[in-house]
Design a protein around this motif. Structure first.
Motif, PDB file in Angstrom:
ATOM      1  N   THR A  73      -5.336  -4.386   6.762  1.00  0.00           N
ATOM      2  CA  THR A  73      -4.078  -4.266   7.493  1.00  0.00           C
ATOM      3  C   THR A  73      -4.173  -3.226   8.610  1.00  0.00           C
ATOM      4  O   THR A  73      -3.728  -3.475   9.737  1.00  0.00           O
ATOM      5  CB  THR A  73      -2.941  -3.907   6.516  1.00  0.00           C
ATOM      6  N   LEU A  74      -4.765  -2.074   8.313  1.00  0.00           N
ATOM      7  CA  LEU A  74      -4.900  -1.031   9.341  1.00  0.00           C
ATOM      8  C   LEU A  74      -5.834  -1.464  10.473  1.00  0.00           C
ATOM      9  O   LEU A  74      -5.546  -1.227  11.655  1.00  0.00           O
ATOM     10  CB  LEU A  74      -5.395   0.268   8.710  1.00  0.00           C
ATOM     11  N   SER A  75      -6.947  -2.090  10.115  1.00  0.00           N
ATOM     12  CA  SER A  75      -7.873  -2.528  11.164  1.00  0.00           C
ATOM     13  C   SER A  75      -7.263  -3.656  11.997  1.00  0.00           C
ATOM     14  O   SER A  75      -7.469  -3.723  13.217  1.00  0.00           O
ATOM     15  CB  SER A  75      -9.211  -2.949  10.570  1.00  0.00           C
TER      16      SER A  75
ATOM     17  N   ILE B  40      -5.360  -2.545   2.354  1.00  0.00           N
ATOM     18  CA  ILE B  40      -4.928  -1.497   3.283  1.00  0.00           C
ATOM     19  C   ILE B  40      -5.894  -1.406   4.467  1.00  0.00           C
ATOM     20  O   ILE B  40      -5.473  -1.297   5.628  1.00  0.00           O
ATOM     21  CB  ILE B  40      -4.804  -0.143   2.552  1.00  0.00           C
TER      22      ILE B  40
ATOM     23  N   GLY C 200      -4.035  -3.992  12.597  1.00  0.00           N
ATOM     24  CA  GLY C 200      -3.052  -3.326  13.458  1.00  0.00           C
ATOM     25  C   GLY C 200      -3.708  -2.632  14.640  1.00  0.00           C
ATOM     26  O   GLY C 200      -3.206  -2.698  15.770  1.00  0.00           O
ATOM     27  N   ALA C 201      -4.834  -1.961  14.386  1.00  0.00           N
ATOM     28  CA  ALA C 201      -5.550  -1.293  15.479  1.00  0.00           C
ATOM     29  C   ALA C 201      -6.066  -2.311  16.493  1.00  0.00           C
ATOM     30  O   ALA C 201      -5.975  -2.092  17.711  1.00  0.00           O
ATOM     31  CB  ALA C 201      -6.707  -0.474  14.913  1.00  0.00           C
TER      32      ALA C 201
END
Length: 103
Positions: A10-12, A7, A14-15
């Motif tokens: 994936t979030l980093s 997670i 996306g950012a």
């Protein structure tokens, strides 16, 4: 713990893709060659990070995409440094011209 790391990756990713997209649009507005080269570098980084993120979700992350991202970052940072160096030279020349006019 592995799910939490996935997670976070994936979030980093996306950012980073969103920030690269924003920087591509900012630098593409500059029609001089360094701006377009920098925009292309950020676009490359964004694309490789996005591919790496999708492959990581399927447990098939390949090191070649991570290496491609690092090459893109190196290329882009060099282009940004070159542009800053050129701006400094232009400002120095402009200041020297102003001093000569003042006498």
């Amino acid at each position: 713990m592995a799910d939490l790391m996935l997670i976070a990756h994936t979030l980093s990713s996306g950012a980073l893709v969103v920030v690269c997209w924003w920087l591509v649009h900012q630098n593409a507005l500059v029609l001089r060659p360094p701006g377009l080269v920098i925009a292309a570098g950020f676009a490359w980084v964004s694309l490789t990070v996005l591919v790496t993120a999708f492959l990581r979700l399927g447990d098939e992350a390949r090191d070649i995409w991570i290496i491609a991202s690092k090459v893109g970052l190196t290329f882009t940072f060099c282009a940004v440094s070159w542009r800053r160096h050129m701006w400094r030279r232009l400002r120095t020349r402009a200041a020297a011209r102003r001093q000569r006019r003042k006498g």
